[in-house]
Motif scaffolding. Sequence first.
Motif, PDB file in Angstrom:
ATOM      1  N   CYS A   7       0.839  -1.200   0.000  1.00  0.00           N
ATOM      2  CA  CYS A   7       0.000   0.000   0.000  1.00  0.00           C
ATOM      3  C   CYS A   7       0.875   1.252   0.000  1.00  0.00           C
ATOM      4  CB  CYS A   7      -0.876  -0.066   1.252  1.00  0.00           C
ATOM      5  SG  CYS A   7      -2.137   1.190   1.339  1.00  0.00           S
ATOM      6  N   ASP A   8       0.555   2.156  -0.886  1.00  0.00           N
ATOM      7  CA  ASP A   8       1.207   3.464  -0.918  1.00  0.00           C
ATOM      8  C   ASP A   8       0.696   4.282   0.284  1.00  0.00           C
ATOM      9  OD1 ASP A   8       2.386   5.875  -2.099  1.00  0.00           O
ATOM     10  OD2 ASP A   8       0.315   6.414  -2.574  1.00  0.00           O
ATOM     11  N   PHE A   9       1.347   5.371   0.624  1.00  0.00           N
ATOM     12  CA  PHE A   9       0.892   6.167   1.780  1.00  0.00           C
ATOM     13  C   PHE A   9       0.250   7.503   1.367  1.00  0.00           C
ATOM     14  CE2 PHE A   9       1.152   8.973   5.421  1.00  0.00           C
ATOM     15  CZ  PHE A   9       0.598   8.174   6.405  1.00  0.00           C
ATOM     16  N   ASP A  10       1.067   8.407   0.792  1.00  0.00           N
ATOM     17  CA  ASP A  10       0.555   9.753   0.490  1.00  0.00           C
ATOM     18  C   ASP A  10      -0.481   9.715  -0.623  1.00  0.00           C
ATOM     19  OD1 ASP A  10       2.176  12.038   1.926  1.00  0.00           O
ATOM     20  OD2 ASP A  10       3.559  10.403   1.524  1.00  0.00           O
ATOM     21  N   GLY A  11      -1.649  10.262  -0.343  1.00  0.00           N
ATOM     22  CA  GLY A  11      -2.700  10.260  -1.363  1.00  0.00           C
ATOM     23  C   GLY A  11      -3.454   8.936  -1.424  1.00  0.00           C
ATOM     24  N   GLY A 165      -2.925   1.982  -4.564  1.00  0.00           N
ATOM     25  CA  GLY A 165      -2.215   3.255  -4.715  1.00  0.00           C
ATOM     26  C   GLY A 165      -2.995   4.312  -5.476  1.00  0.00           C
ATOM     27  N   ASN A 166      -2.392   5.498  -5.539  1.00  0.00           N
ATOM     28  CA  ASN A 166      -3.063   6.646  -6.175  1.00  0.00           C
ATOM     29  C   ASN A 166      -2.234   7.362  -7.236  1.00  0.00           C
ATOM     30  OD1 ASN A 166      -1.176   7.971  -4.297  1.00  0.00           O
ATOM     31  ND2 ASN A 166      -2.268   9.828  -4.887  1.00  0.00           N
ATOM     32  N   GLY A 167      -0.933   7.080  -7.291  1.00  0.00           N
ATOM     33  CA  GLY A 167      -0.083   8.004  -8.057  1.00  0.00           C
ATOM     34  C   GLY A 167       0.587   7.373  -9.265  1.00  0.00           C
TER      35      GLY A 167
END
Length: 216
Positions: A7-11, A165-167
């Motif tokens: 899992c990504d963190f920012d966003g 994720g988001n980016g």
Amino acid sequence: MKIALQCDFDGTVTEEDVSFLLLDTYVGSRWREYLKEYTEGRIPVGTFNKKVFGMMKADRQTMTDLVLNSDRVIIRPGFRELTDYCSQKGHKIVIVSNGLIFYIEAILENLGIDSLEVHAAENRFSPDGMEVRYVGPDGTEMEVGYKEAYTELLQQQGYNVIYVGNGASDIFSSRRAIKVFATADLLEKCREEDLECTPFTDFHDVIRGLESLVLS
Ligand SMILES: [Mg+2]
């Protein structure tokens, strides 16, 4: 089937990019010139982050207070439920982020979530500007390919990786994952590449998506 959620963190865990808040506060608008270079693909994410975080001169306490008290730091709903769900099911969750380890740990601690494995930029506070290093699974410093290096490690350990994720920088790990949950720029990227993914707006969507997976 051994499952790991990367899992990504920012966003992703947070709705907005926490580092943008720090940069807006401690660097001012000039960091966005570098953001443009990064989003246009002229510099890699690691180079971009080293450059702009290097302009932040405040101390740990000041920056931590900002992050923990800002109304710009909002946790995407359902994150705790996702961590509980994964521990019930025996899935591993690993956060791998191009952001800074100090604020990720501070935010997770503040949420009372202390059991997650986190890989993010090592940072050293300095009045001359923060020093940032990305250390890969083999202990060497790396400028590019940070997230994918940990995806590869999980795969080598026998995990089937599910990516959240988001980016734009999440696309590389997403290409290697057995399932992708995507929002924002990552969702757009996946669609451009015809990479199968499940869109999400909060982590309850991710839990529902995991429940519907047939995991044998
Ligand atoms: Mg992100």
